[in-house]
Design a protein around this motif. Structure first.
Motif, short mmCIF file in Angstrom:
data_model
loop_
_atom_site.label_atom_id
_atom_site.label_comp_id
_atom_site.label_asym_id
_atom_site.label_seq_id
_atom_site.Cartn_x
_atom_site.Cartn_y
_atom_site.Cartn_z
N VAL A 110 -13.20 3.23 28.24
CA VAL A 110 -14.20 4.21 27.81
C VAL A 110 -13.64 5.61 28.00
O VAL A 110 -13.72 6.45 27.08
N ALA A 111 -13.08 5.89 29.16
CA ALA A 111 -12.52 7.22 29.42
C ALA A 111 -11.40 7.54 28.44
O ALA A 111 -11.33 8.67 27.92
N ILE B 141 -12.85 8.42 24.99
CA ILE B 141 -13.43 9.77 24.98
C ILE B 141 -12.31 10.81 24.87
O ILE B 141 -12.39 11.74 24.07
N ARG B 142 -11.26 10.64 25.67
CA ARG B 142 -10.13 11.58 25.63
C ARG B 142 -9.44 11.56 24.26
O ARG B 142 -9.07 12.61 23.73
N THR C 246 -13.80 15.52 27.05
CA THR C 246 -13.58 15.25 28.47
C THR C 246 -14.61 14.24 28.93
O THR C 246 -15.82 14.46 28.76
N PRO C 247 -14.18 13.12 29.52
CA PRO C 247 -15.13 12.09 29.96
C PRO C 247 -15.68 12.36 31.36
O PRO C 247 -14.96 12.81 32.24
N THR C 248 -16.96 12.05 31.52
CA THR C 248 -17.59 12.07 32.84
C THR C 248 -18.54 10.89 32.93
O THR C 248 -19.46 10.76 32.10
N ARG C 249 -18.30 10.04 33.92
CA ARG C 249 -19.24 8.96 34.19
C ARG C 249 -20.33 9.54 35.08
O ARG C 249 -20.05 10.08 36.15
N TRP D 178 -22.53 7.99 30.20
CA TRP D 178 -21.32 8.81 30.11
C TRP D 178 -21.62 10.10 29.36
O TRP D 178 -22.50 10.14 28.50
N ALA E 151 -19.51 13.01 27.13
CA ALA E 151 -18.27 13.44 26.48
C ALA E 151 -18.47 14.91 26.14
O ALA E 151 -19.33 15.25 25.33
#
Length: 170
Positions: free
Chosen positions: A142-143, A146-147, A152-155, A167, A169
């Motif tokens: 998943v990360a 997104i990248r 920028t990924p954030t859980r 998440w 993005a």
């Protein structure tokens, strides 16, 4: 989210979020997409306190995550419970196509997480799969997705129904 935001509700269905967002946002600031135009139209007529508050042309049939006819003014996008029922490639497509919105601050979406190559029982008991709905994907994938789409990924730590993970993005 503020009333000034322009929200894109991806996979909005019968306006589960829309029935709250439309009255909150300034007029014309809500856009919904879904594979079923009939479901969105039904939600507009039966879920909104005032159906005239949402122009029918703000509901766009879109099963390909191409976002046709959606204006560039979108500042926030949300896809709650969409990518848990679709192959992971659809998340990549959606995120890539969201790059065309120059003022987009964040996209929020949910997935089930698991590194298992077979069926997995999530914390609340729902069984997810790597190859059929409801789907699960590894957190690292998943990360990376997104990248790869330029975000920028954030859980997020928010606890969601059925063990879905939220998440952002950005």
């Amino acid at each position: 989210m503020t009333p000034d935001d322009h929200l894109l509700d991806i996979g909005c269905g019968s306006l589960r979020l829309g029935h709250k967002a439309v009255p909150y946002l300034k007029p014309g600031h809500y856009w919904g997409t879904d594979a079923s135009l009939a479901l969105m139209r039904h939600g507009r007529l039966h879920e909104l306190p005032d159906p005239s508050a949402l122009s029918e042309d703000h509901l766009v049939q879109d099963a390909a995550f191409a976002f046709p006819g959606i204006p560039e003014t979108i500042t926030l996008a949300i896809a709650f419970g969409v990518f848990t029922h679709l192959p992971h490639a659809d998340l990549q497509t959606a995120l890539t196509n969201l790059r065309r919105f120059p003022t987009l601050r964040a996209t929020l979406f949910t997935v089930f997480l698991s590194d298992a190559p077979t069926a997995t029982r999530q914390p609340d008991g729902v069984v997810t799969h790597p190859d059929r709905p409801p789907y699960h994907v590894p957190q690292a994938q998943v990360a990376a997705t997104i990248r790869a789409a330029g975000f920028t990924p954030t859980r997020l730590p928010t606890l969601l129904p059925r063990g879905q993970v939220l998440w952002s993005a950005t």
